[in-house]
Design a protein around this motif. Sequence first.
Motif, PDB file in Angstrom:
ATOM      1  N   MET A   1      28.043  54.355  36.712  1.00 22.73           N
ATOM      2  CA  MET A   1      29.158  53.781  35.963  1.00 22.73           C
ATOM      3  C   MET A   1      29.479  52.391  36.531  1.00 22.73           C
ATOM      4  SD  MET A   1      32.943  55.379  35.318  1.00 22.73           S
ATOM      5  CE  MET A   1      34.123  54.531  34.288  1.00 22.73           C
ATOM      6  N   THR A   2      29.583  51.399  35.680  1.00 25.18           N
ATOM      7  CA  THR A   2      29.836  50.042  36.129  1.00 25.18           C
ATOM      8  C   THR A   2      31.273  49.895  36.609  1.00 25.18           C
ATOM      9  OG1 THR A   2      28.264  49.207  34.500  1.00 25.18           O
ATOM     10  CG2 THR A   2      29.772  47.619  35.458  1.00 25.18           C
ATOM     11  N   THR A   3      31.436  49.304  37.783  1.00 23.08           N
ATOM     12  CA  THR A   3      32.775  49.081  38.309  1.00 23.08           C
ATOM     13  C   THR A   3      33.408  47.885  37.598  1.00 23.08           C
ATOM     14  OG1 THR A   3      31.867  47.686  40.062  1.00 23.08           O
ATOM     15  CG2 THR A   3      32.198  50.015  40.569  1.00 23.08           C
ATOM     16  N   PRO A   4      34.732  47.870  37.506  1.00 24.06           N
ATOM     17  CA  PRO A   4      35.398  46.737  36.840  1.00 24.06           C
ATOM     18  C   PRO A   4      35.143  45.425  37.583  1.00 24.06           C
ATOM     19  CG  PRO A   4      36.901  48.593  37.122  1.00 24.06           C
ATOM     20  CD  PRO A   4      35.687  48.904  37.926  1.00 24.06           C
ATOM     21  N   VAL A   5      35.115  44.341  36.841  1.00 23.33           N
ATOM     22  CA  VAL A   5      35.030  43.021  37.441  1.00 23.33           C
ATOM     23  C   VAL A   5      36.391  42.699  38.053  1.00 23.33           C
ATOM     24  CG1 VAL A   5      34.743  40.556  36.988  1.00 23.33           C
ATOM     25  CG2 VAL A   5      33.276  42.213  35.835  1.00 23.33           C
ATOM     26  N   ARG A   6      36.374  42.286  39.309  1.00 26.33           N
ATOM     27  CA  ARG A   6      37.615  41.982  40.028  1.00 26.33           C
ATOM     28  C   ARG A   6      37.998  40.516  39.797  1.00 26.33           C
ATOM     29  NH1 ARG A   6      36.975  41.570  44.944  1.00 26.33           N
ATOM     30  NH2 ARG A   6      34.696  41.584  44.986  1.00 26.33           N
ATOM     31  N   ILE A   7      39.241  40.316  39.386  1.00 26.01           N
ATOM     32  CA  ILE A   7      39.764  38.960  39.193  1.00 26.01           C
ATOM     33  C   ILE A   7      41.054  38.812  39.981  1.00 26.01           C
ATOM     34  CG2 ILE A   7      40.674  37.257  37.555  1.00 26.01           C
ATOM     35  CD1 ILE A   7      38.625  40.081  36.175  1.00 26.01           C
ATOM     36  N   ASP A   8      41.104  37.829  40.849  1.00 27.58           N
ATOM     37  CA  ASP A   8      42.352  37.460  41.504  1.00 27.58           C
ATOM     38  C   ASP A   8      42.968  36.333  40.689  1.00 27.58           C
ATOM     39  OD1 ASP A   8      42.399  39.065  44.029  1.00 27.58           O
ATOM     40  OD2 ASP A   8      40.492  38.045  44.343  1.00 27.58           O
ATOM     41  N   LEU A   9      44.180  36.555  40.195  1.00 27.57           N
ATOM     42  CA  LEU A   9      44.873  35.543  39.407  1.00 27.57           C
ATOM     43  C   LEU A   9      45.976  34.928  40.267  1.00 27.57           C
ATOM     44  CD1 LEU A   9      45.658  33.896  37.019  1.00 27.57           C
ATOM     45  CD2 LEU A   9      46.575  35.949  35.916  1.00 27.57           C
ATOM     46  N   VAL A  10      45.723  33.728  40.743  1.00 22.54           N
ATOM     47  CA  VAL A  10      46.677  33.025  41.594  1.00 22.54           C
ATOM     48  C   VAL A  10      47.617  32.252  40.678  1.00 22.54           C
ATOM     49  CG1 VAL A  10      46.945  31.513  43.596  1.00 22.54           C
ATOM     50  CG2 VAL A  10      44.796  32.774  43.274  1.00 22.54           C
ATOM     51  N   ALA A  11      48.919  32.531  40.776  1.00 25.01           N
ATOM     52  CA  ALA A  11      49.854  31.973  39.789  1.00 25.01           C
ATOM     53  C   ALA A  11      51.261  31.873  40.357  1.00 25.01           C
ATOM     54  CB  ALA A  11      49.870  32.861  38.536  1.00 25.01           C
ATOM     55  N   ASP A  12      52.083  31.092  39.656  1.00 26.06           N
ATOM     56  CA  ASP A  12      53.511  31.039  39.938  1.00 26.06           C
ATOM     57  C   ASP A  12      54.243  31.196  38.621  1.00 26.06           C
ATOM     58  OD1 ASP A  12      55.849  30.875  41.356  1.00 26.06           O
ATOM     59  OD2 ASP A  12      55.731  28.726  41.787  1.00 26.06           O
ATOM     60  N   PHE A  13      55.438  31.759  38.673  1.00 18.38           N
ATOM     61  CA  PHE A  13      56.118  32.152  37.442  1.00 18.38           C
ATOM     62  C   PHE A  13      57.049  31.082  36.881  1.00 18.38           C
ATOM     63  CE2 PHE A  13      54.919  35.952  39.793  1.00 18.38           C
ATOM     64  CZ  PHE A  13      54.013  36.451  38.879  1.00 18.38           C
ATOM     65  N   VAL A  14      57.094  29.918  37.521  1.00 21.37           N
ATOM     66  CA  VAL A  14      57.769  28.758  36.927  1.00 21.37           C
ATOM     67  C   VAL A  14      56.725  27.738  36.476  1.00 21.37           C
ATOM     68  CG1 VAL A  14      59.936  29.035  38.176  1.00 21.37           C
ATOM     69  CG2 VAL A  14      58.071  27.730  39.216  1.00 21.37           C
ATOM     70  N   CYS A  15      55.476  28.160  36.424  1.00 24.32           N
ATOM     71  CA  CYS A  15      54.366  27.312  36.005  1.00 24.32           C
ATOM     72  C   CYS A  15      54.037  27.625  34.548  1.00 24.32           C
ATOM     73  CB  CYS A  15      53.146  27.570  36.894  1.00 24.32           C
ATOM     74  SG  CYS A  15      51.593  26.937  36.236  1.00 24.32           S
ATOM     75  N   PRO A  16      54.341  26.718  33.621  1.00 21.61           N
ATOM     76  CA  PRO A  16      54.061  27.012  32.209  1.00 21.61           C
ATOM     77  C   PRO A  16      52.579  27.187  31.922  1.00 21.61           C
ATOM     78  CG  PRO A  16      54.677  24.706  32.494  1.00 21.61           C
ATOM     79  CD  PRO A  16      54.937  25.375  33.800  1.00 21.61           C
ATOM     80  N   TRP A  17      51.729  26.460  32.664  1.00 21.78           N
ATOM     81  CA  TRP A  17      50.284  26.610  32.483  1.00 21.78           C
ATOM     82  C   TRP A  17      49.826  28.015  32.860  1.00 21.78           C
ATOM     83  CZ3 TRP A  17      48.215  22.779  29.826  1.00 21.78           C
ATOM     84  CH2 TRP A  17      48.802  21.521  29.893  1.00 21.78           C
ATOM     85  N   CYS A  18      50.554  28.648  33.792  1.00 18.40           N
ATOM     86  CA  CYS A  18      50.177  30.001  34.216  1.00 18.40           C
ATOM     87  C   CYS A  18      50.433  31.015  33.106  1.00 18.40           C
ATOM     88  CB  CYS A  18      50.947  30.384  35.480  1.00 18.40           C
ATOM     89  SG  CYS A  18      50.471  29.432  36.943  1.00 18.40           S
ATOM     90  N   TRP A  19      51.539  30.838  32.383  1.00 17.53           N
ATOM     91  CA  TRP A  19      51.794  31.753  31.260  1.00 17.53           C
ATOM     92  C   TRP A  19      50.767  31.526  30.161  1.00 17.53           C
ATOM     93  CZ3 TRP A  19      56.937  32.095  27.973  1.00 17.53           C
ATOM     94  CH2 TRP A  19      56.974  33.345  27.329  1.00 17.53           C
ATOM     95  N   LEU A  20      50.479  30.258  29.878  1.00 20.78           N
ATOM     96  CA  LEU A  20      49.449  29.942  28.886  1.00 20.78           C
ATOM     97  C   LEU A  20      48.097  30.490  29.328  1.00 20.78           C
ATOM     98  CD1 LEU A  20      48.704  28.480  26.249  1.00 20.78           C
ATOM     99  CD2 LEU A  20      48.367  26.397  27.607  1.00 20.78           C
ATOM    100  N   GLY A  21      47.777  30.326  30.618  1.00 21.80           N
ATOM    101  CA  GLY A  21      46.514  30.843  31.138  1.00 21.80           C
ATOM    102  C   GLY A  21      46.425  32.355  31.051  1.00 21.80           C
ATOM    103  N   TRP A  22      47.538  33.037  31.300  1.00 19.23           N
ATOM    104  CA  TRP A  22      47.568  34.498  31.210  1.00 19.23           C
ATOM    105  C   TRP A  22      47.315  34.959  29.781  1.00 19.23           C
ATOM    106  CZ3 TRP A  22      46.852  39.022  32.984  1.00 19.23           C
ATOM    107  CH2 TRP A  22      47.499  40.140  32.472  1.00 19.23           C
ATOM    108  N   ARG A  23      47.962  34.312  28.825  1.00 18.13           N
ATOM    109  CA  ARG A  23      47.746  34.693  27.435  1.00 18.13           C
ATOM    110  C   ARG A  23      46.312  34.376  26.993  1.00 18.13           C
ATOM    111  NH1 ARG A  23      52.390  35.634  24.302  1.00 18.13           N
ATOM    112  NH2 ARG A  23      53.837  36.817  25.611  1.00 18.13           N
ATOM    113  N   ASN A  24      45.763  33.272  27.486  1.00 12.19           N
ATOM    114  CA  ASN A  24      44.359  32.958  27.194  1.00 12.19           C
ATOM    115  C   ASN A  24      43.432  34.010  27.792  1.00 12.19           C
ATOM    116  OD1 ASN A  24      45.021  30.666  25.772  1.00 12.19           O
ATOM    117  ND2 ASN A  24      44.459  29.232  27.377  1.00 12.19           N
ATOM    118  N   TRP A  25      43.812  34.516  28.953  1.00 12.48           N
ATOM    119  CA  TRP A  25      43.010  35.563  29.587  1.00 12.48           C
ATOM    120  C   TRP A  25      43.018  36.838  28.736  1.00 12.48           C
ATOM    121  CZ3 TRP A  25      39.282  37.027  32.500  1.00 12.48           C
ATOM    122  CH2 TRP A  25      39.207  38.346  32.953  1.00 12.48           C
TER     123      TRP A  25
END
Length: 220
Positions: free
Chosen positions: A1-25
């Motif tokens: 069984m294939t293990t999930p791909v691990r992603i570390d998402l480095v972010a801050d919650f007052v960063c508008p690009w981070c919310w946009l990046g999360w939705r793009n993800w």
Amino acid sequence: MTTPVRIDLVADFVCPWCWLGWRNWLAAKKIANDIKTEVTWRPYELDPSLPEEGVPYRDYMKAKFSGENEERWKAMRTHLEAAGPGVGIDFRFDSIQHRPSTVNAHRVIRWARGQSAKKADAVAEGLFEAFFRDNRDIGDMDVLVGIAEAAGLDPVIVRDLLATDRDKAEVREEEAFFHQIGVTGVPTFIFEGQFAVPGAADPQVLANALREAASLPGRE
């Protein structure tokens, strides 16, 4: 069984690009929906020098984006406000009154992360919505407890923990680690600890990175 791909998402919650990046993800995962993933939110304070009670937003932004930087901010804001609706984001920059410290927000998501990725994702979404859409102070204890409770955490425990310095040093140590390995801006998506995609990349770019990570040698 294939293990999930691990992603570390480095972010801050007052960063508008981070919310946009999360939705793009989230959109990228639909493109590459045959690949299982495991996302871990990682802390990054855009301004760790802020007092924990925060500062007035407009004064802070005026000082940060004065002179030539003012035009840069206007251009970024125009882009964000145009891109937001396409991924279900309503940025309300004009209504933000307070620029909070985010160290306690990072503590809350750390505790959520310890319970489940689903709860951590819910806390992250709640923090972004509270700050950018509802213009609430995400450094405030009551706001943080409400977000935690909505995500399925015990509000009494979260309130008690926030009243202490529990895990504050650990958050800062984790931040320092990502600085040391070269993360200089957020969001940054780190795939399998092998390579990174910085910024709010387009969904297709993130989907391609996910497929590349899934095919790395040594993965089962």
